[in-house]
Design a protein around this motif. Structure first.
Motif, PDB file in Angstrom:
ATOM      1  N   ILE A  56       0.782  -1.232   0.177  1.00  0.00           N
ATOM      2  CA  ILE A  56       0.073  -0.072  -0.078  1.00  0.00           C
ATOM      3  C   ILE A  56       0.836   1.180  -0.070  1.00  0.00           C
ATOM      4  CG2 ILE A  56      -0.159  -0.191   2.539  1.00  0.00           C
ATOM      5  CD1 ILE A  56      -3.107   0.952   1.978  1.00  0.00           C
ATOM      6  N   GLN A  57       0.748   2.383  -0.714  1.00  0.00           N
ATOM      7  CA  GLN A  57       1.308   3.445  -1.021  1.00  0.00           C
ATOM      8  C   GLN A  57       1.160   4.357   0.315  1.00  0.00           C
ATOM      9  OE1 GLN A  57       2.471   5.225  -4.475  1.00  0.00           O
ATOM     10  NE2 GLN A  57       0.788   4.335  -5.425  1.00  0.00           N
ATOM     11  N   HIS A  93      -8.481   6.442   1.712  1.00  0.00           N
ATOM     12  CA  HIS A  93      -9.912   6.755   1.723  1.00  0.00           C
ATOM     13  C   HIS A  93     -10.583   5.383   1.695  1.00  0.00           C
ATOM     14  CE1 HIS A  93      -9.425   5.402  -2.474  1.00  0.00           C
ATOM     15  NE2 HIS A  93      -8.608   6.265  -2.334  1.00  0.00           N
ATOM     16  N   ASN A 122      -9.941   2.460  -0.439  1.00  0.00           N
ATOM     17  CA  ASN A 122      -8.339   1.647   0.150  1.00  0.00           C
ATOM     18  C   ASN A 122      -9.121   0.700   1.174  1.00  0.00           C
ATOM     19  OD1 ASN A 122      -6.796   4.879   0.004  1.00  0.00           O
ATOM     20  ND2 ASN A 122      -6.485   3.055  -1.613  1.00  0.00           N
ATOM     21  N   GLY A 155     -11.447  -1.887  -0.398  1.00  0.00           N
ATOM     22  CA  GLY A 155     -11.139  -2.691  -1.327  1.00  0.00           C
ATOM     23  C   GLY A 155      -9.940  -3.688  -0.870  1.00  0.00           C
ATOM     24  N   TYR A 215      -6.703  -7.091   4.216  1.00  0.00           N
ATOM     25  CA  TYR A 215      -5.628  -7.517   4.841  1.00  0.00           C
ATOM     26  C   TYR A 215      -5.815  -8.010   6.207  1.00  0.00           C
ATOM     27  CZ  TYR A 215      -3.664  -3.796   1.691  1.00  0.00           C
ATOM     28  OH  TYR A 215      -2.957  -2.936   0.767  1.00  0.00           O
ATOM     29  N   VAL A 253      -6.011  -7.058  -3.454  1.00  0.00           N
ATOM     30  CA  VAL A 253      -6.026  -5.787  -3.839  1.00  0.00           C
ATOM     31  C   VAL A 253      -7.243  -5.363  -4.329  1.00  0.00           C
ATOM     32  CG1 VAL A 253      -3.587  -5.671  -4.590  1.00  0.00           C
ATOM     33  CG2 VAL A 253      -5.133  -6.826  -6.223  1.00  0.00           C
ATOM     34  N   GLY A 254      -7.396  -3.922  -4.626  1.00  0.00           N
ATOM     35  CA  GLY A 254      -8.701  -3.605  -5.253  1.00  0.00           C
ATOM     36  C   GLY A 254      -8.488  -3.945  -6.942  1.00  0.00           C
ATOM     37  N   ASP A 255      -9.589  -3.434  -7.592  1.00  0.00           N
ATOM     38  CA  ASP A 255      -9.900  -3.942  -9.062  1.00  0.00           C
ATOM     39  C   ASP A 255      -8.740  -3.039  -9.745  1.00  0.00           C
ATOM     40  OD1 ASP A 255     -11.720  -5.266 -10.941  1.00  0.00           O
ATOM     41  OD2 ASP A 255     -11.569  -3.028 -11.751  1.00  0.00           O
ATOM     42  N   ASP A 256      -8.438  -2.150  -9.265  1.00  0.00           N
ATOM     43  CA  ASP A 256      -7.296  -1.327 -10.063  1.00  0.00           C
ATOM     44  C   ASP A 256      -6.006  -1.908 -10.356  1.00  0.00           C
ATOM     45  OD1 ASP A 256      -6.761  -0.795  -7.513  1.00  0.00           O
ATOM     46  OD2 ASP A 256      -6.332   1.517  -7.856  1.00  0.00           O
ATOM     47  N   ALA A 307     -14.656  -4.030  -4.801  1.00  0.00           N
ATOM     48  CA  ALA A 307     -13.275  -3.993  -5.373  1.00  0.00           C
ATOM     49  C   ALA A 307     -13.185  -2.566  -6.133  1.00  0.00           C
ATOM     50  CB  ALA A 307     -13.253  -5.106  -6.356  1.00  0.00           C
ATOM     51  N   ARG A 308     -14.306  -1.745  -6.278  1.00  0.00           N
ATOM     52  CA  ARG A 308     -14.007  -0.468  -7.162  1.00  0.00           C
ATOM     53  C   ARG A 308     -15.005   0.467  -6.282  1.00  0.00           C
ATOM     54  NH1 ARG A 308     -11.003   0.652 -11.490  1.00  0.00           N
ATOM     55  NH2 ARG A 308     -11.964   2.344 -12.636  1.00  0.00           N
ATOM     56  N   LYS A 326     -13.133   6.012 -10.330  1.00  0.00           N
ATOM     57  CA  LYS A 326     -12.791   5.438  -9.042  1.00  0.00           C
ATOM     58  C   LYS A 326     -12.429   6.656  -7.903  1.00  0.00           C
ATOM     59  CE  LYS A 326      -7.808   4.679  -9.334  1.00  0.00           C
ATOM     60  NZ  LYS A 326      -6.883   3.784  -9.277  1.00  0.00           N
ATOM     61  N   MET A 327     -12.988   6.272  -6.771  1.00  0.00           N
ATOM     62  CA  MET A 327     -12.553   6.849  -5.574  1.00  0.00           C
ATOM     63  C   MET A 327     -10.757   7.041  -5.618  1.00  0.00           C
ATOM     64  SD  MET A 327     -13.783   6.917  -1.667  1.00  0.00           S
ATOM     65  CE  MET A 327     -15.314   7.254  -1.807  1.00  0.00           C
TER      66      MET A 327
END
Ligand code: AMP
Ligand code: TRP
Length: 330
Positions: A7-8, A14, A17, A20, A25, A144-147, A182-183, A193-194
């Motif tokens: 994760i960055q 938000h 995150n 998604g 985790y 992870v999320g869809d992105d 997921a999105r 996407k948010m």
């Protein structure tokens, strides 16, 4: 089963995150053997940034993850730059990464279009570093999320090509993308996407937003000129809110539609705001105390890094041997 995700450290995590990725985790901690979570400060240097802010954001993100329920006793939580094996593996994997594949990455196209001064080579190489993050641990599953779907596809391809070229060495990981949430879409523009990078704050609920801000943003979320709380064509805004409500309350989306049959958007949004406030409350309440203790955060990250390095160095020894670089094994 090894679980890995990154994760960055943007510090402004938000609801997208959270729903998604972060909730997955937490759930993975008891399945993962081990579950490994990495705060990817090196990825954050691929776009314009301020060094002092990066440090602060790293603590913010670490504290959010701990407040959300990550337990350093049940998972490995660490900072990417503390494990140089990952960076070395990035270079080694570059020999089995197709330039053409990197050229096709949506995230590179989106992010490079947004850079004002410099499109760094690092931004182009971002997916290789991400592949190395996961492959260094021979992880089976990547929540992870869809992105991030395309990035996980690429790391699978890199692992397969490595094994084909140099012999079975790496594990080909699977993504784990949630069925609902997921999105999560922008509250003001449900066609995108948010995201942290959209200017203005109204489109996203931050995990650390107070109750008032959360209610205001959800209350003014874009819907449509209809009145039914249902998913469907032209109802992307409402569908997004249904997904959020479903996750926050643990209900299925069908149940949510049934629950609000005959009710208007006003009632639904009120219930949604209540649900999201409750959902994020434990994280918000735990956060300040955890964030305050920077020495404590550093201790947790250092312990995580030691465990992570022990795992990554085994993989790196095998990769170097297979590729014929460095001192031979025997
Ligand atoms: P990032 O903050 O970019 O490191 O993203 C952390 C995680 O959140 C990744 O697994 C993303 O796929 C996920 N994520 C980011 N935005 C969204 C969103 N709008 N909806 C669902 N998941 C998301
Ligand atoms: N690229 C991911 C994102 O923007 C973050 C990330 C870095 C990651 N390394 C990873 C995700 C490894 C999963 C696995 O969200």
């Amino acid at each position: 089963m090894r679980i890995f995700s990154g994760i960055q450290p943007t510090g402004r995590k938000h609801l997208g995150n959270y729903i998604g990725a972060i909730r997955q985790y937490v759930e993975g901690q008891d399945r993962g053997d081990p579950a490994i979570y990495c705060i990817v400060d090196l990825h954050a240097t691929t776009v314009a940034y301020e060094p002092a802010e990066l440090r602060r954001n790293l603590y913010d993100t670490t504290a959010i993850l701990l407040a959300a329920g990550l337990d350093p006793g049940r998972c490995v939580l660490f900072r990417q730059s503390d494990v140089p094996e990952q960076t070395e593996l990035t270079w080694l994997l570059s020999s089995v990464t197709a330039h053409g594949d990197l050229n096709r990455m949506h995230q590179f196209k989106d992010k490079s279009a947004r850079q004002k001064d410099l499109v760094s080579a690092g931004l182009f190489f971002y997916p290789v570093l991400m592949a190395a993050d996961v492959l260094a641990y021979r992880a089976d599953e990547v929540p992870v999320g869809d992105d991030q779907r395309q990035h996980v596809e690429l790391m699978r391809e890199i692992a397969r090509r490595f094994n084909e070229r140099f012999g079975e060495t790496l594990v080909v990981p699977d993504h784990k993308i949630p069925e609902v949430g997921a999105r999560i879409m922008d509250l003001q523009d449900p066609s995108r996407k948010m995201s942290t990078s959209v200017p203005g704050d109204a489109g996203r609920v931050l995990v650390l937003d107070d109750e008032k801000a959360t209610r205001k943003k959800l209350g003014s979320a874009v819907t449509d000129s209809g009145r039914e709380v249902k998913r469907g064509e032209g109802k992307e805004g409402v569908a997004n809110l249904i997904g959020i409500y479903a996750v926050a309350t643990g209900k299925a989306e069908d149940e949510v539609e049934a629950e609000f049959e005959g009710a208007g958007y006003g009632d639904f949004k009120k219930a949604l705001a209540d649900a999201v406030v409750e959902y994020l409350k434990p994280v918000r309440e735990r956060y300040p105390e955890i964030r305050e203790d920077e020495a404590g955060l550093e201790r947790i990250l250092a312990e995580g890094a030691a465990k992570a390095r022990a795992l990554a160095s085994e993989t790196l020894a095998d990769v170097r041997e297979a590729m014929g670089v460095g001192v031979p094994r025997s």
